[in-house]
Design a protein around this motif. Structure first.
Motif, mmCIF file in Angstrom:
data_model
loop_
_atom_site.group_PDB
_atom_site.id
_atom_site.type_symbol
_atom_site.label_atom_id
_atom_site.label_comp_id
_atom_site.label_asym_id
_atom_site.label_seq_id
_atom_site.Cartn_x
_atom_site.Cartn_y
_atom_site.Cartn_z
ATOM 1 N N SER A 1 4.332 1.388 62.780
ATOM 2 C CA SER A 1 4.107 -0.120 62.149
ATOM 3 C C SER A 1 5.073 -1.013 62.352
ATOM 4 O O SER A 1 4.862 -2.201 62.868
ATOM 5 N N LEU A 2 6.505 -0.795 62.288
ATOM 6 C CA LEU A 2 7.463 -1.588 62.177
ATOM 7 C C LEU A 2 7.720 -1.921 63.962
ATOM 8 O O LEU A 2 7.995 -2.772 64.134
ATOM 9 N N ALA A 3 7.520 -1.043 64.751
ATOM 10 C CA ALA A 3 7.333 -1.333 66.351
ATOM 11 C C ALA A 3 6.685 -2.351 66.639
ATOM 12 O O ALA A 3 7.062 -2.973 67.358
ATOM 13 N N ALA A 4 5.238 -2.164 66.108
ATOM 14 C CA ALA A 4 4.110 -3.086 66.304
ATOM 15 C C ALA A 4 4.598 -4.455 65.980
ATOM 16 O O ALA A 4 4.256 -5.455 66.569
ATOM 17 N N PHE A 5 4.881 -4.284 64.663
ATOM 18 C CA PHE A 5 5.360 -5.583 63.769
ATOM 19 C C PHE A 5 6.295 -6.430 64.724
ATOM 20 O O PHE A 5 6.354 -7.496 64.939
ATOM 21 N N PHE A 6 7.378 -5.813 65.090
ATOM 22 C CA PHE A 6 8.723 -6.281 65.732
ATOM 23 C C PHE A 6 8.339 -6.379 67.085
ATOM 24 O O PHE A 6 9.357 -6.930 67.982
ATOM 25 N N GLY A 7 7.306 -5.926 68.041
ATOM 26 C CA GLY A 7 7.111 -6.127 69.303
ATOM 27 C C GLY A 7 7.913 -5.446 70.063
ATOM 28 O O GLY A 7 8.288 -5.713 71.136
ATOM 29 N N VAL A 8 8.159 -3.985 69.725
ATOM 30 C CA VAL A 8 8.830 -3.006 70.525
ATOM 31 C C VAL A 8 8.087 -1.866 70.683
ATOM 32 O O VAL A 8 7.020 -1.605 69.942
ATOM 33 N N GLU A 9 8.484 -1.141 71.524
ATOM 34 C CA GLU A 9 7.770 0.219 71.675
ATOM 35 C C GLU A 9 8.435 1.192 70.760
ATOM 36 O O GLU A 9 9.545 0.965 70.324
ATOM 37 N N ILE A 10 7.802 2.295 70.314
ATOM 38 C CA ILE A 10 8.348 2.982 69.324
ATOM 39 C C ILE A 10 9.580 3.776 69.980
ATOM 40 O O ILE A 10 10.348 4.089 69.244
ATOM 41 N N SER A 11 9.567 3.838 71.319
ATOM 42 C CA SER A 11 10.730 4.657 71.963
ATOM 43 C C SER A 11 12.055 3.788 71.586
ATOM 44 O O SER A 11 13.081 4.320 71.702
ATOM 45 N N TYR A 12 11.955 2.591 71.013
ATOM 46 C CA TYR A 12 13.100 1.909 70.827
ATOM 47 C C TYR A 12 13.952 2.463 69.597
ATOM 48 O O TYR A 12 15.172 2.587 69.784
ATOM 49 N N PHE A 13 13.276 3.330 68.753
ATOM 50 C CA PHE A 13 14.222 3.954 67.680
ATOM 51 C C PHE A 13 14.582 5.285 68.354
ATOM 52 O O PHE A 13 15.459 6.110 67.515
ATOM 53 N N PHE A 14 14.197 5.789 69.294
ATOM 54 C CA PHE A 14 14.782 7.080 69.778
ATOM 55 C C PHE A 14 15.491 7.166 71.110
ATOM 56 O O PHE A 14 16.243 8.304 71.520
ATOM 57 N N ASP A 15 15.131 6.364 71.829
ATOM 58 C CA ASP A 15 15.789 6.092 73.405
ATOM 59 C C ASP A 15 16.807 5.111 73.406
ATOM 60 O O ASP A 15 16.499 4.077 73.327
ATOM 61 N N GLN A 16 18.153 5.755 73.624
ATOM 62 C CA GLN A 16 19.390 4.602 73.921
ATOM 63 C C GLN A 16 18.994 3.772 74.957
ATOM 64 O O GLN A 16 19.524 2.679 74.662
ATOM 65 N N ALA A 17 18.520 4.041 76.135
ATOM 66 C CA ALA A 17 18.319 3.079 76.970
ATOM 67 C C ALA A 17 17.138 2.001 76.764
ATOM 68 O O ALA A 17 17.778 0.832 76.971
ATOM 69 N N HIS A 18 16.333 2.425 76.131
ATOM 70 C CA HIS A 18 15.324 1.404 75.690
ATOM 71 C C HIS A 18 15.817 0.630 74.679
ATOM 72 O O HIS A 18 15.824 -0.769 74.583
#
Length: 127
Positions: free
Chosen positions: A74-91
Motif C-alpha cells: 500500500s505504501l509503495a502504491a501510494f508513493f508511486g514506487v515498486e515494492i522492491s524499493y524497500f528491499f533492493d538497494q539498487a532500486h
C-alpha cells in the motif's frame, strides 16, 4: 568493542530510512503527507488493515520492524514506487536520485514535476 562508525545498518533501520525518505521527499497529490493523514487515507482504502499514524511513525523511526507485506504494498502504491524499493538497494538508489531531482525542481519553483503531463482535450470537430 566494534567501532560504531562502521556498523552495518540493520534491516529494520534500512526499512525505516527508506519509508522515511518517501515521506520526506515524495509529494503524492502535490503535497507532503503526515503520518496521521496517510494512515487515514490508507484506512479508507483498506479498512481491515487498522493503520494508525502512530504505527507509521514507529515504522519510520525503526521501532516497528516487521510491517505486513500488504502495508508495504500500500505504501509503495501510494508513493508511486515498486515494492522492491524497500528491499533492493539498487532500486532504492534510483528512486532516491529521482526524488532528489524532483526536490530540486520543486525548490526552484517548478510545479507539477513528476505528475503526468496535462493534455488538452481532443477536438470534437471532424476533419
Amino acid at each position: 568493542m566494534p567501532d560504531d562508525d562502521f556498523a552495518v545498518p540493520s534491516e529494520a533501520s534500512l526499512l525505516a530510512q527508506r519509508v522515511d525518505q518517501l515521506f520526506r521527499m515524495s509529494r503524492p497529490q502535490g503535497r507532503v503527507w503526515t503520518d496521521d493523514e496517510l494512515a487515514e487515507h490508507l484506512g479508507h482504502e483498506r479498512p481491515d488493515a487498522r493503520i494508525t499514524g502512530d504505527y507509521l511513525r514507529e515504522l519510520r523511526t525503526g521501532r516497528q520492524a516487521n510491517p505486513p507485506a500488504a502495508l508495504l504494498a500500500s505504501l509503495a502504491a501510494f508513493f508511486g514506487v515498486e515494492i522492491s524499493y524497500f528491499f533492493d538497494q539498487a532500486h532504492t538508489d534510483r528512486v532516491a536520485y529521482q526524488l532528489a531531482v524532483l526536490e530540486q525542481l520543486h525548490n526552484v519553483g517548478v510545479r507539477g514535476a513528476g505528475s503526468p503531463p496535462h493534455r488538452p482535450p481532443k477536438s470534437r470537430r471532424n476533419p
